[in-house]
Motif scaffolding. Structure first.
Motif, PDB file in Angstrom:
ATOM      1  N   LEU A   8       0.841  -1.208   0.000  1.00  0.00           N
ATOM      2  CA  LEU A   8       0.000   0.000   0.000  1.00  0.00           C
ATOM      3  C   LEU A   8       0.867   1.245   0.000  1.00  0.00           C
ATOM      4  O   LEU A   8       1.968   1.254   0.559  1.00  0.00           O
ATOM      5  CB  LEU A   8      -0.905   0.026   1.244  1.00  0.00           C
ATOM      6  N   ASP A   9       0.352   2.287  -0.624  1.00  0.00           N
ATOM      7  CA  ASP A   9       1.039   3.577  -0.631  1.00  0.00           C
ATOM      8  C   ASP A   9       1.090   4.118   0.791  1.00  0.00           C
ATOM      9  O   ASP A   9       0.052   4.267   1.452  1.00  0.00           O
ATOM     10  CB  ASP A   9       0.266   4.539  -1.546  1.00  0.00           C
ATOM     11  N   PHE A  57      -1.079   7.471   2.736  1.00  0.00           N
ATOM     12  CA  PHE A  57      -2.225   7.525   3.652  1.00  0.00           C
ATOM     13  C   PHE A  57      -1.760   7.721   5.086  1.00  0.00           C
ATOM     14  O   PHE A  57      -2.263   8.578   5.811  1.00  0.00           O
ATOM     15  CB  PHE A  57      -3.057   6.245   3.545  1.00  0.00           C
ATOM     16  N   HIS A  60     -10.461   7.193   1.797  1.00  0.00           N
ATOM     17  CA  HIS A  60     -10.350   7.261   0.340  1.00  0.00           C
ATOM     18  C   HIS A  60      -8.891   7.389  -0.110  1.00  0.00           C
ATOM     19  O   HIS A  60      -8.575   7.156  -1.278  1.00  0.00           O
ATOM     20  CB  HIS A  60     -11.149   8.447  -0.203  1.00  0.00           C
ATOM     21  N   LYS A  61      -7.995   7.749   0.807  1.00  0.00           N
ATOM     22  CA  LYS A  61      -6.579   7.873   0.474  1.00  0.00           C
ATOM     23  C   LYS A  61      -5.828   6.541   0.556  1.00  0.00           C
ATOM     24  O   LYS A  61      -4.655   6.471   0.175  1.00  0.00           O
ATOM     25  CB  LYS A  61      -5.895   8.895   1.393  1.00  0.00           C
ATOM     26  N   GLN A 114      -4.561   3.354  -0.790  1.00  0.00           N
ATOM     27  CA  GLN A 114      -4.374   2.916  -2.174  1.00  0.00           C
ATOM     28  C   GLN A 114      -3.350   1.800  -2.262  1.00  0.00           C
ATOM     29  O   GLN A 114      -2.320   1.823  -1.575  1.00  0.00           O
ATOM     30  CB  GLN A 114      -3.874   4.093  -3.036  1.00  0.00           C
ATOM     31  N   ARG A 146      -0.254   0.064  -4.092  1.00  0.00           N
ATOM     32  CA  ARG A 146       0.832   0.519  -4.947  1.00  0.00           C
ATOM     33  C   ARG A 146       0.675  -0.113  -6.336  1.00  0.00           C
ATOM     34  O   ARG A 146      -0.010  -1.128  -6.495  1.00  0.00           O
ATOM     35  CB  ARG A 146       2.185   0.147  -4.327  1.00  0.00           C
ATOM     36  N   LYS A 171      -7.928  -1.158   6.131  1.00  0.00           N
ATOM     37  CA  LYS A 171      -7.213  -1.209   4.855  1.00  0.00           C
ATOM     38  C   LYS A 171      -7.640  -2.415   4.020  1.00  0.00           C
ATOM     39  O   LYS A 171      -7.737  -2.328   2.791  1.00  0.00           O
ATOM     40  CB  LYS A 171      -5.708  -1.186   5.106  1.00  0.00           C
ATOM     41  N   THR A 222      -9.191  -2.102   0.267  1.00  0.00           N
ATOM     42  CA  THR A 222      -8.397  -2.620  -0.853  1.00  0.00           C
ATOM     43  C   THR A 222      -8.744  -4.035  -1.279  1.00  0.00           C
ATOM     44  O   THR A 222      -8.383  -4.453  -2.379  1.00  0.00           O
ATOM     45  CB  THR A 222      -6.899  -2.604  -0.494  1.00  0.00           C
ATOM     46  N   SER A 261       4.248   7.719  -2.164  1.00  0.00           N
ATOM     47  CA  SER A 261       4.300   8.194  -3.549  1.00  0.00           C
ATOM     48  C   SER A 261       4.552   9.692  -3.654  1.00  0.00           C
ATOM     49  O   SER A 261       4.943  10.183  -4.720  1.00  0.00           O
ATOM     50  CB  SER A 261       2.989   7.855  -4.269  1.00  0.00           C
TER      51      SER A 261
END
Length: 227
Positions: free
Chosen positions: A23-24, A27, A91-92, A94, A96, A127, A131, A199
């Motif tokens: 995950l990015d 967040f 919503h943040k 994400q 990768r 999470k 996801t 990111s």
């Protein structure tokens, strides 16, 4: 270091970190450094800069310990509903790039895919909800189950008891050098890092072979899948 030419035929189990790897990390960075101080300033009527400085000071003081990752600890210490505030910006959360394709290929090749994370179970559940990462995983382990972070050798010994595996035939991918150091000390045979886990923040991981994104690993896996 360049990404390694991994010998996938010498790897039976793939151990994967979550935040900053699958995950990015943006967040989490945004939550702790921006959203939490801003919302606490609103809730408690204190200057946002003062709250941010207090949080940063405490983060540095306990970094790498289990409490550093424990949302119950932070909720009690800051006297705020951490999970409610995390949900405000879910919503943040994400994946990768190329994570889904990478995990699908691993499963198709018969590799055991295990998530090992220092994430607190409540944060982990949020999470996974967003996801659906669990659809590609054989096993999910939070270090809170063992009461030891991945930085500690006790974590790896507990993992071996929980789900026995051959360390020499395991690949571990993580974005944190001190955690990779711990895995190496335990005897994990294949280690790989992640460049730029957030990111939005340029960073190169030093000391271990590392990748920018999982597409760098796909050609070898596809070749193995195609015989």
């Amino acid at each position: 270091m360049p990404a390694p030419a991994l010998n996938w035929q010498a790897i039976d189990v793939v151990l994967l970190d979550m935040d900053g790897t699958l995950l990015d990390l943006h967040f989490d960075s945004y939550f702790w450094l921006d959203h939490l101080p801003a919302r606490m300033a609103q809730l408690k009527g204190k200057p946002e800069q003062e709250i941010r400085a207090y949080i940063l000071e405490h983060i540095r003081a306990i970094e790498g310990t289990l409490n550093w990752y424990c949302l119950d600890y932070w909720a009690e210490m800051l006297e705020v509903d951490i999970m409610a505030l995390k949900a405000e910006i879910k919503h943040k959360i994400q994946l990768r790039p190329h994570v889904g394709e990478f995990l699908e290929l691993l499963r198709g090749l018969g590799k055991k895919v295990v998530l090992i994370t220092n994430s607190h179970p409540s944060g982990l559940d949020l999470k996974l909800e967003v996801t659906r990462l669990d659809q590609w995983l054989d096993l999910i382990i939070s270090s809170h189950e063992f009461k030891e972070p991945k930085e500690a050798q006790a974590f790896w010994h507990a993992l071996q008891v929980r789900d026995p595996f051959d360390p020499a035939r395991a690949l571990f991918i993580d974005d944190t050098v001190r955690v990779l150091d711990s895995a190496r000390a335990y005897g994990i045979g294949h280690l790989l890092g992640i460049h730029q886990p957030d990111s939005q923040v340029p960073r190169r991981l030093e000391g271990y072979p590392a990748i920018d994104h999982f597409d760098e690993l796909l050609p070898a896996l596809k070749a193995l899948a195609n015989g």
